[in-house]
Enzyme design. Sequence first.
Site, mmCIF file in Angstrom:
data_model
loop_
_atom_site.group_PDB
_atom_site.id
_atom_site.type_symbol
_atom_site.label_atom_id
_atom_site.label_comp_id
_atom_site.label_asym_id
_atom_site.label_seq_id
_atom_site.Cartn_x
_atom_site.Cartn_y
_atom_site.Cartn_z
ATOM 1 N N ASP A 109 146.218 9.686 -2.318
ATOM 2 C CA ASP A 109 147.224 8.633 -2.362
ATOM 3 C C ASP A 109 146.922 7.528 -1.361
ATOM 4 O OD1 ASP A 109 148.546 10.160 -4.249
ATOM 5 O OD2 ASP A 109 149.707 11.223 -2.735
ATOM 6 N N ASP B 257 147.702 11.965 -11.969
ATOM 7 C CA ASP B 257 148.745 12.382 -11.035
ATOM 8 C C ASP B 257 150.043 12.729 -11.765
ATOM 9 O OD1 ASP B 257 148.952 12.966 -8.384
ATOM 10 O OD2 ASP B 257 149.775 11.045 -7.789
#
Length: 531
Positions: free
Chosen positions: A437, A385
């Site tokens: 997420d 990420d």
Amino acid sequence: MAVLRVLFLPVLVALLLLAGPGRAAADDASRSYRGNAASPGCSNKFQLVKVKNWVNGSEGTTLVGLSAAFGASLPATVNEARKAFSVLTDPLDCCSNVTTKLTNSIAIATRGGCPFTAKAENAQAAGAAGLLVINDSEELYAMVCNENDTSINVTIPVLMIPQSAGKNLKDLLDQGARVELQLYSPIRPVVELSAGFLLIMAVGTIVCSSLWSEFVACEQVDEHYNQITRQEGPNSGTNHRQEKEIFEISAKGAAVFIVVASVFLLLLFYLMSSWVTWVLIVFFCIGGIEGMHSCLVTIFSRIFKEWGQKTVEVPFLGEILTLSVGILPFCTVFAILWVVYRRSSFAWIGQDILGICLMITVLQMARLPNIRVASALLSAAFVYDIFWVFISPLIFHESVMIAVASGDSSGEAIPMLLRIPRFFDPWGGYDMIGFGDIIFPGLLVAFSYRFDRAGKKGILNGYFLWLTVGYAVGLFLTYLALFLMDGHGQPALLYLVPCTLGLIVVLGWIRGELPDLWNYGRRSENLVEQV
């Protein structure tokens, strides 16, 4: 539904590959600007500006621009802003003395090759009440001072608008239309309630997924997770006695997964087009239909137990629950309607419902066996990420993750995220969070619940409650960073992984249970079906 369940596997892979672009970020195109003030004379803070316009007395669509680092500031409300007619400058780039009469008018000029400060000074000398610069692209660049500008004498407001909007204004003026403009810069609220609602949705999805098997599907949580294999269980929406498929993630699979995710993300970055986006929309719809169908069948079977016993023979598929056959058309129509109205102001509701059902189903199918695998998966996702949001611009000149999540130039966006409108923000837009997420930390939270149940732990001396709170805190920190970074995209896992994985490791170490968490389920590792 057997066919859909087979198709769901590649959908699951596609969603996990794409989800997780720390796109708790603002989606306003007008936030994409670059540059900083280069001298003390350029000390204004860049502001988004609304440009209301009237063409021959009829109000047009409000445009969005970006103010310069110099010049006068604009009022915060439309009531304080005054109307003024707009006039094209001559020369059009406003790089030399202007021959057009601009008294009390808003001058409109093209970008040209001279410094922005020179344009502003020329327009001001001709009597303009403001300067509107038409950029040569759709991206808004910050107008800063030149290094040679030692004394800036600009007292009029200066702003830039995108090429398409500016071309429309220019064409209208060329045709002799009377165009009035009104410039103002509304202030964003410090706290936006939509972020709180999104946090509740994300935390609620994880909690619901963790408790689903025991409290909704009425399945007893196995107190020896190392013995879990493909089990017989209540019908989840397909065959009356279909086996429940549970896939355990391995440490090696976690590493391979991140590598494949990176390669796939790069392919999308270079090949992104409307047809690629449509393929992903189709995948999302298939997964959403499967997820909604599974959730609804399970819920109705729980409430109306007799409905869970009636079956019907279907050609090629065999014996299937009558309830399943009845719910499938509803789920399909729901997804189709979302596709048809996906650009409407209310489309976020359908997208969130499909997404939440999909993630609940994913978190029922995929499981982490222990903290060893969780550490491998979440640490890799953490680096993934951060790299594709923050470091990739140094290599590819823009954030690959945010570029892919933004979709193609046609306006189509990848739907693998939850979103909610900013109801009280005068600039509108959405707060968002990617599926990854939620799913990645959700796998760990769900594991903590199974571990607590296996050890017969209470709420306070277990891990589930604290990891749920840790996830909520991590999401709060994500939005706090988003606010402090003026809306620029944040990799949410940068904050979520330490607040979940870090928390369970620290708690386990303090309680002396870290070896149990680390090695949980390894004795029969080869007996569990792995992905």
